[in-house]
Scaffold this motif. Structure first.
Motif, PDB file in Angstrom:
ATOM      1  N   UNK A  31       0.797  -1.093  -0.220  1.00 59.80           N
ATOM      2  CA  UNK A  31       0.050  -0.031   0.062  1.00 59.80           C
ATOM      3  C   UNK A  31       0.872   1.186  -0.089  1.00 59.80           C
ATOM      4  N   UNK A  32       0.585   2.197  -1.136  1.00 56.83           N
ATOM      5  CA  UNK A  32       1.562   3.223  -1.371  1.00 56.83           C
ATOM      6  C   UNK A  32       0.600   4.530  -0.576  1.00 56.83           C
ATOM      7  N   UNK A  33       0.904   4.889   0.612  1.00 55.51           N
ATOM      8  CA  UNK A  33      -0.052   5.883   1.246  1.00 55.51           C
ATOM      9  C   UNK A  33       0.429   7.291   0.886  1.00 55.51           C
ATOM     10  N   UNK A  34      -0.618   8.080   0.340  1.00 54.60           N
ATOM     11  CA  UNK A  34      -0.130   9.481   0.465  1.00 54.60           C
ATOM     12  C   UNK A  34      -1.441  10.136   0.674  1.00 54.60           C
ATOM     13  N   UNK A  35      -1.346  11.293   1.255  1.00 50.37           N
ATOM     14  CA  UNK A  35      -2.509  12.289   1.645  1.00 50.37           C
ATOM     15  C   UNK A  35      -3.600  11.860   1.078  1.00 50.37           C
ATOM     16  N   UNK A  36      -3.837  11.871  -0.370  1.00 50.81           N
ATOM     17  CA  UNK A  36      -5.042  11.893  -1.201  1.00 50.81           C
ATOM     18  C   UNK A  36      -5.566  10.391  -1.192  1.00 50.81           C
ATOM     19  N   UNK A  37      -4.681   9.397  -0.722  1.00 49.12           N
ATOM     20  CA  UNK A  37      -5.413   8.197  -0.504  1.00 49.12           C
ATOM     21  C   UNK A  37      -5.830   7.591   0.654  1.00 49.12           C
ATOM     22  N   UNK A  38      -5.965   8.634   1.695  1.00 50.30           N
ATOM     23  CA  UNK A  38      -6.576   8.092   3.005  1.00 50.30           C
ATOM     24  C   UNK A  38      -7.866   8.914   3.131  1.00 50.30           C
ATOM     25  N   UNK A  39      -9.070   7.943   3.174  1.00 52.22           N
ATOM     26  CA  UNK A  39     -10.572   8.604   3.172  1.00 52.22           C
ATOM     27  C   UNK A  39     -11.077   8.098   4.434  1.00 52.22           C
ATOM     28  N   UNK A  40     -11.204   9.075   5.510  1.00 51.34           N
ATOM     29  CA  UNK A  40     -12.001   8.674   6.701  1.00 51.34           C
ATOM     30  C   UNK A  40     -13.250   8.094   6.708  1.00 51.34           C
ATOM     31  N   UNK A  41     -13.482   7.251   7.624  1.00 53.35           N
ATOM     32  CA  UNK A  41     -14.789   6.612   7.710  1.00 53.35           C
ATOM     33  C   UNK A  41     -15.711   7.598   8.831  1.00 53.35           C
ATOM     34  N   UNK A  42     -17.005   7.794   8.231  1.00 50.07           N
ATOM     35  CA  UNK A  42     -18.019   8.338   9.298  1.00 50.07           C
ATOM     36  C   UNK A  42     -17.602   9.723   9.691  1.00 50.07           C
ATOM     37  N   UNK A  43     -17.414   9.934  10.936  1.00 46.29           N
ATOM     38  CA  UNK A  43     -17.440  11.122  11.407  1.00 46.29           C
ATOM     39  C   UNK A  43     -16.050  11.551  11.765  1.00 46.29           C
ATOM     40  N   UNK A  44     -15.051  10.608  11.060  1.00 47.19           N
ATOM     41  CA  UNK A  44     -13.712  11.151  11.183  1.00 47.19           C
ATOM     42  C   UNK A  44     -13.243  11.985  10.149  1.00 47.19           C
ATOM     43  N   UNK A  45     -11.948  12.740  10.758  1.00 49.28           N
ATOM     44  CA  UNK A  45     -11.465  13.799  10.151  1.00 49.28           C
ATOM     45  C   UNK A  45      -9.904  13.601  10.005  1.00 49.28           C
ATOM     46  N   UNK A  46      -9.279  13.864   8.826  1.00 48.69           N
ATOM     47  CA  UNK A  46      -7.916  13.491   8.524  1.00 48.69           C
ATOM     48  C   UNK A  46      -7.263  14.932   8.639  1.00 48.69           C
ATOM     49  N   UNK A  47      -6.176  15.074   9.610  1.00 53.68           N
ATOM     50  CA  UNK A  47      -5.668  16.593   9.786  1.00 53.68           C
ATOM     51  C   UNK A  47      -4.160  16.451   9.730  1.00 53.68           C
ATOM     52  N   UNK A  48      -3.456  17.426   8.891  1.00 56.00           N
ATOM     53  CA  UNK A  48      -2.121  17.559   8.806  1.00 56.00           C
ATOM     54  C   UNK A  48      -1.798  18.419  10.154  1.00 56.00           C
ATOM     55  N   UNK A  49      -0.848  17.800  11.136  1.00 57.03           N
ATOM     56  CA  UNK A  49      -0.521  18.762  12.207  1.00 57.03           C
ATOM     57  C   UNK A  49       0.511  19.919  11.816  1.00 57.03           C
ATOM     58  N   UNK A  50       0.026  21.070  12.490  1.00 58.82           N
ATOM     59  CA  UNK A  50       0.780  22.177  12.329  1.00 58.82           C
ATOM     60  C   UNK A  50       2.010  22.161  13.552  1.00 58.82           C
ATOM     61  N   UNK A  51       3.028  21.457  13.291  1.00 55.41           N
ATOM     62  CA  UNK A  51       4.043  21.081  14.234  1.00 55.41           C
ATOM     63  C   UNK A  51       4.777  22.362  14.688  1.00 55.41           C
ATOM     64  N   UNK A  52       4.854  23.453  13.962  1.00 58.80           N
ATOM     65  CA  UNK A  52       5.804  24.320  14.012  1.00 58.80           C
ATOM     66  C   UNK A  52       5.039  25.472  15.068  1.00 58.80           C
ATOM     67  N   UNK A  53       3.570  25.309  15.252  1.00 63.43           N
ATOM     68  CA  UNK A  53       2.758  26.303  15.806  1.00 63.43           C
ATOM     69  C   UNK A  53       3.121  26.760  17.108  1.00 63.43           C
ATOM     70  N   UNK A  54       3.534  25.704  17.904  1.00 64.36           N
ATOM     71  CA  UNK A  54       3.790  25.797  19.339  1.00 64.36           C
ATOM     72  C   UNK A  54       4.922  26.975  19.498  1.00 64.36           C
ATOM     73  N   UNK A  55       5.757  27.483  18.621  1.00 64.54           N
ATOM     74  CA  UNK A  55       6.692  28.310  18.530  1.00 64.54           C
ATOM     75  C   UNK A  55       6.421  29.501  18.035  1.00 64.54           C
ATOM     76  N   UNK A  56       5.250  29.841  17.137  1.00 70.43           N
ATOM     77  CA  UNK A  56       4.990  31.007  16.701  1.00 70.43           C
ATOM     78  C   UNK A  56       4.644  32.078  17.780  1.00 70.43           C
ATOM     79  N   UNK A  57       5.464  33.298  17.550  1.00 72.14           N
ATOM     80  CA  UNK A  57       5.491  34.119  18.523  1.00 72.14           C
ATOM     81  C   UNK A  57       4.173  35.014  18.206  1.00 72.14           C
ATOM     82  N   UNK A  58       3.643  35.546  19.492  1.00 78.56           N
ATOM     83  CA  UNK A  58       2.477  36.304  19.690  1.00 78.56           C
ATOM     84  C   UNK A  58       1.090  35.556  19.172  1.00 78.56           C
ATOM     85  N   UNK A  59       1.344  34.226  18.493  1.00 76.82           N
ATOM     86  CA  UNK A  59       0.226  33.697  18.268  1.00 76.82           C
ATOM     87  C   UNK A  59      -0.146  32.614  19.520  1.00 76.82           C
ATOM     88  N   UNK A  60      -0.779  31.422  18.997  1.00 74.68           N
ATOM     89  CA  UNK A  60      -1.302  30.602  20.003  1.00 74.68           C
ATOM     90  C   UNK A  60      -0.374  30.010  20.929  1.00 74.68           C
TER      91      UNK A  60
END
Lengths: 103, 103, 103, 103, 103, 103, 103
Positions: free
Chosen positions: G4-33
């Motif tokens: 199985x060659x997985x890529x973002x476009x090949x993952x189809x969530x079931x039911x009420x599930x959501x596929x989310x790309x994590x914003x890993x750098x967010x914790x360091x954003x100055x003045x932001x969250x």
């Protein structure tokens, strides 16, 4: 993904969630609310800055929330998710964790 | 946010919640209610000072509460959230944690 | 708040709750009920002195209770909330914690 | 309250509860049921001596029980409440804790 | 109460329960099912020897079971109640604990 | 009972259960899915080889499953029941434990 | 089974599930969250890359999700299942674990 610049106006709660600005100084207010520090649930005071559209009911309509933007609310300190924007503290919580509106 | 000056009249419970003034002296009342201090739920006496509008039912109407302002109630000491206004103690609890009305 | 002078007649259970006078001497009754002291739920005998109006059903009507004032009942010793009026012991419990009526 | 003289005929189970006389000798019956003593639920054999009228359904009618007086039943040893009348052992349990009728 | 002489034909499961004869030798069958011994639920093979009439639905009708007498079934080893009749092992379990029918 | 010769085609899942062949080599696939080994739920890739007919709904009809034979699925490694047929590994799990279909 | 060659476009969530790309750098954003590291639920920012069709309701229709592809969302760090595709981190979670949409 471009950087997310979060500010109060950019956070839109989902469902029955409420975005509340924490009134951090409240515990020191003389003659006002005193929040006892014991083993039970701890109340906290804050101001509603955004509300969700409400949960979807069985008939497909949404159940609007009882609280609205600007309401000052009492909620359980242990409920919800803490968020900090700059130096201000916020909390995202479900309306069921709001105990009372204070005016 | 301006300071919140809390007083009894400013606390409006949400949903099926009830705001109760704790009758702190009750445990000492001779010949009256005795609240045994054991491993089971502890009852406590108080007076209802404010009630919520009730939970919203499936049909959209609210289920009015069985207790009303002025009722003296027995409730479980471990239920709800303690609040202190000046020297008086209050508790915010769900109506389901109220065991009985006493008159 | 004026002092609350509690007596049996002043306690009005809410919802499906039942107010029961504990039959404390029962464990010693020769030839009668024997309540084994083991790891399982312990039964206890008492007499119903007041009942709630019943839970409110989805259609808004109340579900009247199966037990009535005067019924002698078996209930789980670990259920409910103990209350003492003078030298008598009482318990406030939900009808679901009543196992059987004994006559 | 007058002393309660309990006998089998005086115990009337509530709701979906069943009053069962424990067949204490069963574990020793050669060639019959063997109740393994392991970490899982332990079955026990008994005879139904009284049944409740059944739970009240949403439409207000009662759901009659599947078991009746005289049925020999297998039930989980860890379920229900043990009661002893004279030298006989009984158990008060919910019908859902009865695994099977044996004949 | 007369002694209960249990045999396979005398056990009638209640509700959605299923009476299954355990296929004890199955774990050793070469090339067949292998039941790994790890921290997760353990499957077990057996043959259905009796089934209940099914749970009663809200409309009063019974929900017939999906499995029938003679079906070979896979079930969780940790579910249900073990029973031994002579040298044979049986288990009484709810249909929901049956994972699959094998043929 | 005759010996049960299990093979993939003989396993028929019940209700909403799904029979999945585990893709054991997946964790090593370069550039493909990486399954981090941390304290959270672990995903696993497999291929659906058999599905149940679906749960029975309140109206008596069955709720057909969203996945079908041949679908490649992501599921939680800790869910379901492991089964080994010869050298191949399988898992029997509820459809709710399937996170996504991958293609 | 082919790799199985997985890529973002090949993952189809079931039911009420959501596929989310994590914003890993967010914790360091100055003045932001700012995501406080305390004992409470930890929020995390990400971008929705795929959503399921929604849960099936009692009437057989699907309940469409509130979030859509491209939404930036706040969710609880402890919810869902982590997945890594190449060097990017993703998470598969139920929509109920999404706290808010941020824009």
């Amino acid at each position: 993904m471009a950087a997310v610049s979060l500010s109060v106006s950019t956070v839109k709660p989902l469902g029955d969630r409420v975005f509340v600005k924490v009134n951090a100084a409240e515990e020191k207010t003389a003659g006002g609310l005193y929040l006892p520090d014991n083993a039970k649930e701890k109340p906290q005071v804050g101001e509603v800055v955004a509300v969700g559209e409400g949960k979807i009911k069985d008939d497909g309509a949404r159940q609007a929330l009882d609280v609205k933007v600007g309401d000052k609310v009492l909620y359980s300190k242990y409920a919800g998710t803490d968020i900090k924007l700059g130096t201000d503290e916020y909390v995202l919580l479900s309306e069921k964790d709001i105990l009372a509106v204070v005016s």
